[in-house]
Enzyme design. Structure first.
Site, PDB file in Angstrom:
ATOM      1  N   ALA A 147     -89.867  50.119 -12.556  1.00  0.00           N
ATOM      2  CA  ALA A 147     -89.214  49.547 -11.367  1.00  0.00           C
ATOM      3  C   ALA A 147     -87.975  48.739 -11.729  1.00  0.00           C
ATOM      4  O   ALA A 147     -87.608  47.797 -11.030  1.00  0.00           O
ATOM      5  CB  ALA A 147     -90.202  48.686 -10.573  1.00  0.00           C
ATOM      6  N   HIS A 186     -81.634  49.318 -14.494  1.00  0.00           N
ATOM      7  CA  HIS A 186     -81.037  48.979 -15.783  1.00  0.00           C
ATOM      8  C   HIS A 186     -79.547  48.710 -15.646  1.00  0.00           C
ATOM      9  O   HIS A 186     -78.859  49.302 -14.807  1.00  0.00           O
ATOM     10  CB  HIS A 186     -81.272  50.113 -16.780  1.00  0.00           C
ATOM     11  N   SER A 213     -82.384  53.955 -11.859  1.00  0.00           N
ATOM     12  CA  SER A 213     -81.121  53.212 -11.747  1.00  0.00           C
ATOM     13  C   SER A 213     -79.965  54.133 -11.368  1.00  0.00           C
ATOM     14  O   SER A 213     -79.075  53.756 -10.609  1.00  0.00           O
ATOM     15  CB  SER A 213     -80.804  52.522 -13.081  1.00  0.00           C
TER      16      SER A 213
END
Length: 484
Positions: A46, A49, A342
């Protein structure tokens, strides 16, 4: 005939379908599971990045940084929880510190903003629970946290609200070229036809690619095991805390979640079975030991559940996003492992751009609405807001899940909005029913009753996660009356 068929209703496929719904296209989203977000998108770290880890010039680096920058807008439009809590990579000595410098340099080349190298004292000033053995850290303030399955559900729902269709339990097992496009047939025998096809099938994207004679894509699963702690531990760390990475991944992390829990993990183990979500004693022991190295005060007595996620690792160790080499009108997205979550918003935009280059007509849809208001979350409301909501709909006055303060009204809303919840796990992912300390010990019977009532089926036909996962085997007779 559909204009576009997207195979795979994970976060990437869902966001692609949403992007396609911006245009005057007839789009269908095909998912082999009974619900969306059932693969990698339901079980991962979750983490959004920052983008300092991926090799310079790689697709991972490019789309990670672009996706990170888009995440605030996308989650805002879809009303999905997202927080830029920042991330830190911890060093435990000179060798690790040298690696931090490499990550810093790489991050600068990748275009990651705000990177800083910290001393051990500066690190502990920002994160007091960090180990005294930490000698330095790399700070990436653009790192963040999000709920991956909420984002997937919201993306699919927004696509559907804007005209896209969803077919679940549709496992594509054959692809046949037609005059206008492709005929895709499911294991059930049901078929759809589409002019353009997007393969976003995650762990199974190599099998789907092979249906179009693209046999150079090879995916193997990499298992990551996690421990989830309850909210009493949620404040242990504010940033996402990594250890220096290895060739197998970014190491064991300690991170808060957007729902206030604390998450530890993952391990990194290459396996063969793409549907092996089992946890192991060895793996969970490793998670506990390595997390304690970063944050010694982590209390494992607060663990409420463990789980495993599988990453779709490709032999080239980079995202594949390109038109098929052999099948006209087919776009391949494969190897979307970390940082796939991401990168997902940027990958979706790139997929639609490539479809346009391939000839797909991209005429804007004037009725497209990017916003998807979230139903009321009773737990987050003030007492006055709760009273007003209950007066409007008394079902919000009945608490079903005490741990997470989820009401009957929230469960009913989840069953009747796109994409609809059809089983207990579907309700769980949409409302957090059963995600608290007791892990469904109190709320499951009531949730089953609500599902049966709203779906118009007997309670013994309610399943945990579709298929044959029935929760009740039948009815017993007692005193001349039937009882569940």
């Amino acid at each position: 005939m559909y204009d576009a068929a997207v195979i795979g209703a994970g976060v990437v496929g869902g966001l692609i379908a949403r992007e396609l719904s911006r245009y005057r296209l007839k789009t269908v989203l095909l998912e082999k599971a009974p619900d969306v977000a059932m693969g990698t998108s339901k079980a991962n770290s979750a983490i959004v990045h920052a983008g300092f880890d991926a090799p310079v010039g790689s697709n991972k680096a490019k789309f990670n940084v672009l996706g990170n920058a888009l995440m605030e807008q996308v989650t805002g439009e879809l009303e999905v929880p997202f927080r830029r809590n920042g991330s830190m990579v911890l060093a435990f000595g000179p060798e690790d510190e040298a690696q931090l410098q490499e990550l810093y340099n790489r991050g600068i080349q990748n275009g990651v903003p705000g990177l800083r190298l910290l001393t051990g004292e500066e690190t502990r000033a920002m994160e007091p629970a960090v180990s005294q053995e930490v000698t330095a850290a790399l700070l990436a303030p653009t790192g963040g946290i999000v709920c991956p399955y909420e984002l997937t559900i919201a993306a699919c729902g927004n696509a559907m609200d804007n005209g896209a269709e969803l077919e679940t339990e549709f496992e594509v097992v054959s692809a046949e070229k037609t005059g206008e496009g492709w005929k895709l047939t499911a294991s059930s025998g049901k078929a759809v036809e589409a002019r353009y096809v997007v393969n976003a099938a995650g762990l199974f994207s190599d099998r789907v690619a092979a249906l179009f004679d693209d046999d150079d894509i090879c995916i193997h699963p990499r298992r990551g095991e996690y421990l989830l702690l309850d909210r009493t531990q949620g404040g242990t760390a504010d940033h996402t805390l990594f250890q220096t990475p290895s060739v197998m991944g970014k190491g064991i992390l300690v991170t808060p979640t957007v729902d206030g829990n604390l998450l530890l993990g993952p391990t990194s183990e290459d396996i063969e079975d793409k549907e092996d979500f089992s946890t192991t004693r060895e793996g969970l022991d490793k998670v506990a030991a390595m997390a304690a190295r970063s944050v010694p005060s982590v209390s494992l007595r607060s663990v409420i559940t463990s789980f495993t996620g599988l990453r779709a690792c490709e032999k080239g160790h980079d995202f594949i996003i390109r038109p098929s080499k052999k099948a006209p009108g087919v776009l391949q997205l494969s190897g979307i492992e970390s940082p796939g979550l991401s990168a997902a918003p940027a990958l979706a935009k790139e997929a639609v751009r490539l479809l346009g280059e391939m000839g797909c007509p991209l005429e804007p849809n004037p009725a497209f609405d990017p916003h998807r208001p979230h139903p009321p979350k009773f737990r987050t409301l003030s007492n006055a807001e709760r009273a007003a909501l209950i007066q409007k709909d008394p079902r919000y006055g009945r608490i079903i899940c005490r741990c997470e303060t989820v009401t009957e009204g929230e469960i009913v809303a989840a069953i009747h909005r796109n994409p609809p919840a059809r089983d207990l796990d579907g309700v769980k992912r949409r409302t957090r029913t059963g995600m608290g300390r007791c892990q469904g010990g109190f709320c499951t019977p009531s949730a089953v009753e609500i599902l049966a009532r709203e779906l118009g089926i007997p309670t013994e036909q309610v399943t945990k996660s579709g298929g044959g996962s029935r929760l009740l085997t039948g009815k017993t007779r007692e005193g001349g009356e039937q009882h569940d």
